[in-house]
Design a protein around this motif. Structure first.
Motif, short mmCIF file in Angstrom:
data_model
loop_
_atom_site.label_atom_id
_atom_site.label_comp_id
_atom_site.label_asym_id
_atom_site.label_seq_id
_atom_site.Cartn_x
_atom_site.Cartn_y
_atom_site.Cartn_z
N GLU A 177 0.83 -1.20 0.00
CA GLU A 177 0.00 0.00 0.00
C GLU A 177 0.87 1.25 0.00
OE1 GLU A 177 -4.09 1.38 2.25
OE2 GLU A 177 -2.54 0.42 3.45
N ASP A 178 1.90 1.28 0.84
CA ASP A 178 2.78 2.45 0.89
C ASP A 178 3.53 2.66 -0.42
OD1 ASP A 178 2.05 3.04 3.44
OD2 ASP A 178 3.96 2.53 4.40
N LEU A 179 3.84 1.58 -1.12
CA LEU A 179 4.53 1.69 -2.40
C LEU A 179 3.58 2.02 -3.55
CD1 LEU A 179 7.00 -1.32 -2.11
CD2 LEU A 179 7.58 1.10 -1.99
N GLY A 180 2.28 2.03 -3.27
CA GLY A 180 1.31 2.35 -4.31
C GLY A 180 1.07 1.23 -5.29
N ILE A 181 1.35 -0.02 -4.89
CA ILE A 181 1.20 -1.15 -5.80
C ILE A 181 -0.22 -1.69 -5.79
CG2 ILE A 181 1.95 -3.53 -6.24
CD1 ILE A 181 4.74 -2.69 -5.32
N LYS A 182 -0.75 -1.95 -4.60
CA LYS A 182 -2.14 -2.37 -4.45
C LYS A 182 -2.54 -2.27 -2.99
CE LYS A 182 -0.69 -7.24 -4.98
NZ LYS A 182 -0.93 -8.44 -5.81
N GLU A 183 -3.80 -2.53 -2.71
CA GLU A 183 -4.34 -2.27 -1.37
C GLU A 183 -3.89 -3.29 -0.33
OE1 GLU A 183 -8.64 -1.29 0.77
OE2 GLU A 183 -8.56 -1.95 -1.32
N PHE A 184 -3.75 -4.54 -0.74
CA PHE A 184 -3.27 -5.57 0.18
C PHE A 184 -2.60 -6.67 -0.62
CE2 PHE A 184 -7.73 -6.45 -0.76
CZ PHE A 184 -7.69 -7.77 -1.17
N LEU A 185 -1.82 -7.51 0.06
CA LEU A 185 -1.06 -8.56 -0.63
C LEU A 185 -1.73 -9.92 -0.40
CD1 LEU A 185 1.60 -8.76 -2.30
CD2 LEU A 185 2.67 -9.61 -0.22
N PRO A 186 -2.28 -10.53 -1.44
CA PRO A 186 -3.00 -11.79 -1.25
C PRO A 186 -2.06 -12.97 -1.01
CG PRO A 186 -2.88 -11.24 -3.58
CD PRO A 186 -2.28 -10.07 -2.84
N ALA A 187 -2.58 -13.95 -0.30
CA ALA A 187 -1.85 -15.20 -0.10
C ALA A 187 -1.80 -15.97 -1.42
CB ALA A 187 -2.55 -16.03 0.97
N TYR A 188 -0.65 -16.55 -1.71
CA TYR A 188 -0.50 -17.30 -2.95
C TYR A 188 -1.46 -18.48 -3.00
CZ TYR A 188 1.63 -20.13 -6.64
OH TYR A 188 1.84 -20.88 -7.77
N LEU A 189 -1.76 -19.09 -1.84
CA LEU A 189 -2.63 -20.26 -1.79
C LEU A 189 -4.10 -19.89 -1.64
CD1 LEU A 189 -0.51 -22.71 0.39
CD2 LEU A 189 -0.64 -22.54 -2.10
N ASP A 190 -4.42 -18.63 -1.74
CA ASP A 190 -5.82 -18.20 -1.69
C ASP A 190 -6.57 -18.81 -2.88
OD1 ASP A 190 -8.27 -16.90 -1.78
OD2 ASP A 190 -7.45 -14.91 -1.40
N PRO A 191 -7.60 -19.59 -2.63
CA PRO A 191 -8.32 -20.22 -3.75
C PRO A 191 -8.99 -19.21 -4.68
CG PRO A 191 -9.52 -20.53 -1.68
CD PRO A 191 -8.18 -19.96 -1.33
N ASN A 192 -9.17 -17.98 -4.23
CA ASN A 192 -9.79 -16.94 -5.06
C ASN A 192 -8.76 -16.02 -5.73
OD1 ASN A 192 -12.51 -17.71 -4.36
ND2 ASN A 192 -12.17 -16.76 -2.36
N LEU A 193 -7.50 -16.42 -5.68
CA LEU A 193 -6.44 -15.60 -6.29
C LEU A 193 -6.68 -15.43 -7.78
CD1 LEU A 193 -3.61 -14.32 -5.48
CD2 LEU A 193 -2.61 -16.37 -6.52
N LYS A 194 -6.55 -14.19 -8.26
CA LYS A 194 -6.75 -13.89 -9.67
C LYS A 194 -5.42 -13.89 -10.41
CE LYS A 194 -10.71 -10.86 -8.72
NZ LYS A 194 -10.65 -11.00 -7.24
N SER A 195 -5.47 -14.14 -11.70
CA SER A 195 -4.25 -14.12 -12.52
C SER A 195 -3.59 -12.74 -12.47
CB SER A 195 -4.58 -14.49 -13.96
OG SER A 195 -5.01 -15.83 -14.06
N SER A 196 -4.40 -11.69 -12.42
CA SER A 196 -3.84 -10.34 -12.39
C SER A 196 -3.02 -10.09 -11.11
CB SER A 196 -4.97 -9.30 -12.49
OG SER A 196 -5.93 -9.50 -11.46
#
Length: 361
Positions: A93-112
């Protein structure tokens, strides 16, 4: 066949565009115009885990249940070991990349999400393989294996040239060591039968060094390595080893500092060995200790107990919907007996990003 290739190329272009524009946030830290940080990748333990342990059946190091996450995205328990965001989220968030960092094993992880960074950390993990094994966490080697799998997926999405650019120019955050010192050595005492503190910290350092080299060989060049925090002052260790007055356990803090000094020297040596590497030692011990000991100076009212339950022992399964919560977690340094509150992470992370950012550029 040609039409299929054209379509794949079109999809790749759309993914690159979306990953580079639509999910960016307005960062607190401004990067120079000629500097690109396309993504952030995190390896570590519960301080930075954003949900990778949720579906590991055997581990007790999980928190995908209330009251964890009470202040995150509408009160959702995502597997973050706090009431809200954790350092992984705050850094992107501080770097302006995105709002939060998802877990790689999150079943709802998007390709983007793959284009701007994911999290491989696992609560309970450590530099010591025994630490991860005892907690049924994803070990360092297991996290590296996930990263290798990620690289293959990334190349399939954007091609090898763009994937290599992302890998080489992204930030890598490393947060290990707390469970080794706090749990494997001092709490369970498993390693005390084999090692004294100097020799055990050498074991941890050797594992850390091998890990840094493996990441380097995979293309990581900008690596932030957090030192071990003042573990003797967390509520659990105050209760277990701080005496009747629940003072900070000095022997545990001494062991953390002993390892940290060696870690800093090892990182300097690594950078000399690999001149194009920017491995940076991040001191979180000093600023967090100041917050804990001088909590009133920072606007907090409680520095030696967590918000959850009695605050002196509850963590993970013991911090649940059936135990009472403090009236206002903004007044507490700790959320449970191990992990700080979101407001403390916010107090720590922005100054750290500002302080160390130039060392990676």
């Amino acid at each position: 066949m040609k039409l299929c290739c054209v379509w794949c190329l079109f999809v790749r272009c759309i993914i690159i565009l979306l990953g580079g524009v639509l999910w960016k946030t307005e960062g607190v830290v401004k990067l120079p115009a000629n500097v690109s940080v396309p993504a952030v990748f995190v390896f570590g333990d519960s301080i930075v885990d954003t949900g990778n342990n949720n579906d590991i059946l055997l581990t007790t190091a999980k928190c995908n249940f209330p009251p964890y996450g009470k202040d995150f995205m509408g009160g959702k328990a995502t597997g973050r070991f706090s009431n809200g965001k954790v350092p992984s989220d705050l850094i992107v968030e501080d770097l302006g990349i995105k709002e939060f960092l998802p877990a790689y094993l999150d079943p709802n992880l998007k390709s983007s999400d793959l284009l701007t960074g994911v999290n491989f950390a696992s609560g309970g993990a450590g530099y010591d393989s025994l630490t991860s094994q005892t907690a049924s966490a994803i070990s360092i080697s297991g996290q590296v294996d996930l990263f290798k799998e990620y690289i293959g997926k990334l190349k399939g999405l954007v091609g090898e040239e763009r994937a290599n650019f992302i890998i080489n120019n992204s930030f890598y955050i490393i947060v290990f060591g707390s469970n080794d010192i706090s749990n494997t050595y001092f709490l369970s005492r498993i390693r005390q039968l084999q090692y004294d503190v100097p020799s055990y910290t050498n074991l941890l350092l050797q594992s850390a060094s091998n890990f840094f080299k493996e990441l380097y060989e995979l293309g990581a060049r900008r690596v932030a390595i957090f030192n071990i925090p003042p573990l003797g002052c967390i509520p659990f260790q105050r209760t277990a080893a701080g005496g009747i007055e629940r003072n900070c356990a000095q022997n545990i803090n001494d062991a953390a500092r002993f390892f940290n000094a060696k870690l800093e020297d090892q990182i300097d040596s690594f950078n000399q060995q690999f001149p194009d590497a920017r491995n940076v030692y991040i001191d979180v011990y000093t600023p967090l200790l100041d917050i804990i000991l001088n909590y009133q100076k920072y606007g907090f009212k409680v520095g030696n107990r967590g918000c959850c339950g009695s605050g002196i022992i509850e963590v993970v399964a013991l911090c649940n919907r059936f135990v009472p919560l403090c009236p206002n977690d903004l007044e507490y340094v700790f959320w449970d007996s191990f992990h700080p509150t979101e407001i403390v992470y916010k107090t720590l992370i922005s100054p750290i990003v500002s302080k160390y950012l130039s060392k990676f550029l």
